[in-house]
Write an enzyme that holds these catalytic residues in place. Structure first.
Site, mmCIF file in Angstrom:
data_model
loop_
_atom_site.group_PDB
_atom_site.id
_atom_site.type_symbol
_atom_site.label_atom_id
_atom_site.label_comp_id
_atom_site.label_asym_id
_atom_site.label_seq_id
_atom_site.Cartn_x
_atom_site.Cartn_y
_atom_site.Cartn_z
ATOM 1 N N ASP A 169 0.873 -1.164 0.000
ATOM 2 C CA ASP A 169 0.000 0.000 0.000
ATOM 3 C C ASP A 169 0.909 1.212 0.000
ATOM 4 O O ASP A 169 1.841 1.307 0.800
ATOM 5 C CB ASP A 169 -0.949 0.035 1.203
ATOM 6 C CG ASP A 169 -2.099 1.002 0.926
ATOM 7 O OD1 ASP A 169 -2.906 0.718 0.011
ATOM 8 O OD2 ASP A 169 -2.178 2.064 1.578
ATOM 9 N N SER A 170 0.668 2.102 -0.946
ATOM 10 C CA SER A 170 1.600 3.201 -1.124
ATOM 11 C C SER A 170 0.868 4.462 -1.514
ATOM 12 O O SER A 170 -0.318 4.421 -1.868
ATOM 13 C CB SER A 170 2.634 2.820 -2.187
ATOM 14 O OG SER A 170 2.000 2.200 -3.285
#
Ligand code: ITT
Length: 192
Positions: free
Chosen positions: A67-68
């Site tokens: 997740d970025s």
């Protein structure tokens, strides 16, 4: 070799993650297209754990999730965990960010990447996080990479992520840093 499902639907991430993970002793598999995870977490790490855990349980195999997103100082950390939901295409997301920043002189930003690896029962085995500091340009530059890459400029290299050769982005990016920390831990798991 143990199967490791790459729990992302983003083709740009799949491409980058595969290059990083290819030399390791895991058999990489794509996530089934139909499996979608709702990102209800308040942090990147919470969302990475949700994605890894739910996909691992659904397919009954080990799973790795990323997740970025982008945190922009003048926007109090936005878009942050909402980076993917900031618009309906890369072009729209970039345009919205540029509009919201306008001519603001503070262009400081950082990319953040949280990675989580889940066991087949959904419990989390590994978690790492990586960061990359940069600046938001006023106009996009470069055609490589994906997402917000054309407006993310890294002063140390005088290039945007979209202008960097893929090997350089791998070395300096938030994803590269998070995976660098993850590798020894993944190797240790392989040996068990
Ligand atoms: P998955 O959840 O299926 O992995 P996603 O695109 O929804 O795919 P995120 O929720 O983690 O992924 O959102 C990340 C957002 O940040 C998305 O808009 C990406 O384009 C952007 N992003 C992440 N890493 C990036 C990078 O290296 N370069 C440019 N943009 C990036």
């Amino acid at each position: 070799m143990t199967v490791l499902v790459v729990a992302t639907g983003n083709p740009g991430k799949v491409k980058e993650l595969q290059v990083y993970l290819d030399g390791l002793g895991w058999e990489l598999r794509p996530k089934p297209d139909a499996l979608e995870v709702e990102e209800t977490g308040a942090t990147f790490m919470e969302n990475a754990c949700l994605k890894a855990s739910q996909i691992a349980q659904a397919v009954g195999e080990w799973a790795i999730a990323d997740d970025s997103g982008l945190e922009v100082q003048a926007l109090q950390g936005s878009p942050g965990v909402y980076s993917a939901r900031y618009g309906s295409s890369d072009h729209d997301r970039i345009q919205r960010l540029l509009d919201e920043l306008g001519s603001t002189s503070n262009r400081a930003a950082q990319f953040v990447c949280a990675i989580a690896v889940a066991r087949p029962d959904g419990t989390i085995a590994l978690q790492t996080e990586g960061y990359c500091l940069g600046e938001i340009l006023t106009v996009p530059q470069g055609i490589g990479g994906f997402g917000y890459d054309p407006i993310f400029y890294v002063p140390e290299h005088r290039l945007t992520f979209a202008e960097m050769p893929p090997e350089l982005k791998r070395q300096v990016s938030h994803r590269g840093k998070a995976l660098e920390l993850l590798f020894p831990q993944l190797r240790a798991l392989e040996q068990k």
